[in-house]
Write a protein that holds these residues in place. Sequence first.
Motif, mmCIF file in Angstrom:
data_model
loop_
_atom_site.group_PDB
_atom_site.id
_atom_site.type_symbol
_atom_site.label_atom_id
_atom_site.label_comp_id
_atom_site.label_asym_id
_atom_site.label_seq_id
_atom_site.Cartn_x
_atom_site.Cartn_y
_atom_site.Cartn_z
ATOM 1 N N GLU A 1 122.110 71.804 64.806
ATOM 2 C CA GLU A 1 123.190 70.982 64.238
ATOM 3 C C GLU A 1 122.667 69.703 63.596
ATOM 4 O O GLU A 1 123.296 69.131 62.718
ATOM 5 N N PRO B 1 118.812 68.952 58.676
ATOM 6 C CA PRO B 1 119.385 68.929 57.319
ATOM 7 C C PRO B 1 119.304 70.315 56.671
ATOM 8 O O PRO B 1 118.256 70.948 56.684
ATOM 9 N N PHE B 2 120.418 70.785 56.132
ATOM 10 C CA PHE B 2 120.445 72.084 55.453
ATOM 11 C C PHE B 2 119.596 72.072 54.187
ATOM 12 O O PHE B 2 119.083 73.105 53.779
ATOM 13 N N ASP B 3 119.509 70.916 53.573
ATOM 14 C CA ASP B 3 118.730 70.762 52.350
ATOM 15 C C ASP B 3 117.402 70.100 52.711
ATOM 16 O O ASP B 3 117.386 68.941 53.146
ATOM 17 N N GLY C 1 130.149 72.748 61.083
ATOM 18 C CA GLY C 1 130.058 72.065 59.796
ATOM 19 C C GLY C 1 129.185 72.772 58.781
ATOM 20 O O GLY C 1 128.843 72.200 57.741
ATOM 21 N N ALA C 2 128.819 74.024 59.070
ATOM 22 C CA ALA C 2 127.929 74.768 58.170
ATOM 23 C C ALA C 2 128.555 74.976 56.791
ATOM 24 O O ALA C 2 127.852 74.970 55.781
ATOM 25 N N GLU D 1 130.590 73.049 54.953
ATOM 26 C CA GLU D 1 130.443 71.865 54.094
ATOM 27 C C GLU D 1 128.992 71.634 53.683
ATOM 28 O O GLU D 1 128.709 71.112 52.606
ATOM 29 N N LYS D 2 128.070 72.034 54.550
ATOM 30 C CA LYS D 2 126.652 71.828 54.261
ATOM 31 C C LYS D 2 126.090 72.893 53.315
ATOM 32 O O LYS D 2 125.180 72.625 52.531
#
Length: 232
Positions: A93, A96-98, A131-132, A134-135
């Motif tokens: 969680e 950072p996804f990016d 929150g995946a 939105e990410k």
Amino acid sequence: GSNVLRMSSGIQIKAKTAVQKSKTSSPLQCSAEPAIKPQPKPSDKLNPKTIEPFGAHSRSSSTFAAIYAKGGIPCRLVHGSVKNRLQWECLPETVPFDPLLVTLAEGLRETKHPYTFVSKEGFKELLMVEGATEKAIPLLPRLVPVLKATLAHSDDEVFGRGLDALVQLSAVVGPSLNDHLKHLLTNLSRRSMDKKFREKITVALQRLEQYGGKASATIIKSKIPTYCSIFS
């Protein structure tokens, strides 16, 4: 006599200074040692070939393999008694996804162990965090070309991982994928000619329609005319 005392005390001072220097320098040698002999990763225990995966073939290693070797992927494969699992260095969680999600997607094209498992399971688990949605949505323009390349891969297992990842992504981003869907369907249409993939691709298309809504059915049928909508 006083000269002798001065000389002897001078020798003692020099000797003490030398001891102090040797004491202060020893921690530096200890701290430098791990750089020479890195601690083995959990995945190193899997088989001897993964202990030095970047030894002889490091010059031709993929981007994902190179990032993994440098510790840029915050999870490792752990060998379980029943099945393998991922061990995260921190809570997924908080990661950072990016760019990690894109990097894991690129890793889906790997054909060597342990990269195949790490990329597939890492991509899946990252999309499961709170929150995946939105990410992940802002990353679609970068994720779709990577998934397209995965679905175009000649290796059947790579294609299978790409198809699973596409469905997982669709479940998270929903209709947001519709604008990019047409770029992914050509490879699915081509592979559906192969009997061993036909059923799996049909199920995947149904999931894409389920998550993407009725608008996705029109897009799918424009590329794969034989597809039957689940809403019809």
